[in-house]
Scaffold this motif. Structure first.
Motif, PDB file in Angstrom:
ATOM      1  N   GLY A   1      67.084   4.000  54.695  1.00  0.00           N
ATOM      2  CA  GLY A   1      68.438   4.032  54.167  1.00  0.00           C
ATOM      3  C   GLY A   1      69.060   5.403  54.193  1.00  0.00           C
ATOM      4  N   ARG A   2      68.675   6.215  55.191  1.00  0.00           N
ATOM      5  CA  ARG A   2      69.207   7.574  55.285  1.00  0.00           C
ATOM      6  C   ARG A   2      70.109   7.684  56.507  1.00  0.00           C
ATOM      7  NH1 ARG A   2      68.234   9.850  50.511  1.00  0.00           N
ATOM      8  NH2 ARG A   2      69.244  11.625  51.520  1.00  0.00           N
ATOM      9  N   GLY A   3      71.261   8.300  56.344  1.00  0.00           N
ATOM     10  CA  GLY A   3      72.170   8.548  57.448  1.00  0.00           C
ATOM     11  C   GLY A   3      72.687   9.961  57.353  1.00  0.00           C
ATOM     12  N   GLY A   4      73.484  10.376  58.322  1.00  0.00           N
ATOM     13  CA  GLY A   4      74.133  11.671  58.199  1.00  0.00           C
ATOM     14  C   GLY A   4      73.899  12.627  59.336  1.00  0.00           C
ATOM     15  N   PRO A   5      72.791  13.409  59.310  1.00  0.00           N
ATOM     16  CA  PRO A   5      72.638  14.466  60.312  1.00  0.00           C
ATOM     17  C   PRO A   5      72.375  13.879  61.698  1.00  0.00           C
ATOM     18  CG  PRO A   5      70.647  14.276  59.003  1.00  0.00           C
ATOM     19  CD  PRO A   5      71.663  13.370  58.373  1.00  0.00           C
ATOM     20  N   PRO A   6      72.947  14.497  62.727  1.00  0.00           N
ATOM     21  CA  PRO A   6      72.630  14.034  64.083  1.00  0.00           C
ATOM     22  C   PRO A   6      71.124  14.122  64.330  1.00  0.00           C
ATOM     23  CG  PRO A   6      74.473  15.564  64.116  1.00  0.00           C
ATOM     24  CD  PRO A   6      73.898  15.610  62.729  1.00  0.00           C
ATOM     25  N   LEU A   7      70.599  13.135  65.024  1.00  0.00           N
ATOM     26  CA  LEU A   7      69.157  13.056  65.236  1.00  0.00           C
ATOM     27  C   LEU A   7      68.622  14.302  65.943  1.00  0.00           C
ATOM     28  CD1 LEU A   7      66.618  11.283  64.991  1.00  0.00           C
ATOM     29  CD2 LEU A   7      67.185  10.333  67.230  1.00  0.00           C
ATOM     30  N   ALA A   8      69.333  14.762  66.974  1.00  0.00           N
ATOM     31  CA  ALA A   8      68.873  15.937  67.722  1.00  0.00           C
ATOM     32  C   ALA A   8      68.768  17.156  66.812  1.00  0.00           C
ATOM     33  CB  ALA A   8      69.810  16.216  68.890  1.00  0.00           C
ATOM     34  N   ARG A   9      69.724  17.293  65.896  1.00  0.00           N
ATOM     35  CA  ARG A   9      69.687  18.421  64.970  1.00  0.00           C
ATOM     36  C   ARG A   9      68.506  18.311  64.021  1.00  0.00           C
ATOM     37  NH1 ARG A   9      73.928  19.556  60.115  1.00  0.00           N
ATOM     38  NH2 ARG A   9      73.100  21.561  59.426  1.00  0.00           N
ATOM     39  N   LEU A  10      68.263  17.113  63.532  1.00  0.00           N
ATOM     40  CA  LEU A  10      67.159  16.888  62.597  1.00  0.00           C
ATOM     41  C   LEU A  10      65.823  17.276  63.233  1.00  0.00           C
ATOM     42  CD1 LEU A  10      66.872  15.547  59.709  1.00  0.00           C
ATOM     43  CD2 LEU A  10      66.103  13.520  60.938  1.00  0.00           C
ATOM     44  N   VAL A  11      65.587  16.800  64.450  1.00  0.00           N
ATOM     45  CA  VAL A  11      64.330  17.093  65.136  1.00  0.00           C
ATOM     46  C   VAL A  11      64.245  18.580  65.481  1.00  0.00           C
ATOM     47  CG1 VAL A  11      62.926  16.598  67.168  1.00  0.00           C
ATOM     48  CG2 VAL A  11      64.121  14.740  65.999  1.00  0.00           C
ATOM     49  N   ALA A  12      65.381  19.172  65.888  1.00  0.00           N
ATOM     50  CA  ALA A  12      65.382  20.601  66.221  1.00  0.00           C
ATOM     51  C   ALA A  12      65.053  21.449  64.998  1.00  0.00           C
ATOM     52  CB  ALA A  12      66.735  20.999  66.797  1.00  0.00           C
ATOM     53  N   VAL A  13      65.557  21.056  63.838  1.00  0.00           N
ATOM     54  CA  VAL A  13      65.245  21.786  62.602  1.00  0.00           C
ATOM     55  C   VAL A  13      63.748  21.710  62.319  1.00  0.00           C
ATOM     56  CG1 VAL A  13      65.495  21.718  60.079  1.00  0.00           C
ATOM     57  CG2 VAL A  13      67.518  21.657  61.552  1.00  0.00           C
TER      58      VAL A  13
END
Length: 200
Positions: free
Chosen positions: A147-159
């Motif tokens: 149930g989580r949305g928001g940050p772009p996936l590429a950004r999340l993985v890059a972080v």
């Protein structure tokens, strides 16, 4: 002329041995000699079945990637659909990106070295790119099931990736925890909850 059943078995044994070497020590742990010794075959067998070291590495990384992705896919598939905290979701993201059992800095270093190997062995790039695409899809599934949305996936993985690599340089011993914390903060700041989809 196709390979004989015995030849296929020998080739598969070499690939499995090379995959195990990559998992334990990164791509630099693999050579024709180490793969042959680990597989219990003559050294000449590796040069017979593989054009060069890059060819052997590509086969090993494909086998290793499939093995690890199957494990993670089973974990994600069994994940109940319910809203989770940012911290809990970050822990699951880490389980997908680097694997649930990869927690020490030594384990993480060996893992990321396989991706850095693309600079030395361009032939392995397509294999690793395909692995990352499947991992990205599984990370998205974790977010959806939590149930989580928001940050772009590429950004999340890059972080996550960037925090691990920085922590490995700075030390000592908390790279995974720091990466999980960074992803948790990102999810808390920008991860707007969304409606959980119905179970498939």
């Amino acid at each position: 002329m196709g390979a004989t059943p015995k030849g296929e078995l020998r080739r598969a044994a070499i690939v499995r041995a090379a995959a195990d070497l990559v998992a334990a020590g990164g791509p630099d742990a693999v050579s024709h000699r180490t793969a042959a010794a680990a597989a219990g075959v003559p050294l000449a067998a590796t040069t017979y079945y593989f054009r060069d070291l890059a060819d052997l590495l590509a086969a090993a990384l494909e086998t290793l990637g499939t093995r690890e992705l199957d494990e993670v896919a089973a974990l994600v598939g069994a994940l109940p659909r319910r809203r989770r905290s940012a911290a809990a979701t970050a822990g699951l993201v880490a389980d997908v990106v680097v694997g649930p059992g990869r927690r020490t800095d030594a384990d993480l270093l060996a893992y990321y070295e396989r991706f850095l190997a693309t600079g030395r062995h361009p032939a392995v790039r397509p294999v690793l790119a395909a692995t990352r695409r499947r991992l990205d899809a599984l990370v998205q599934e974790v977010l959806d099931r939590s149930g989580r949305g928001g940050p772009p996936l590429a950004r999340l993985v890059a972080v996550f990736d960037g925090t691990v690599l920085s922590a490995l340089v700075e030390g000592p011993g908390r790279a995974r925890e720091e990466a999980e914390a960074a992803v948790g903060e990102l999810l808390a700041d920008t991860g707007v909850p969304h409606s959980l989809p119905p179970p498939a």
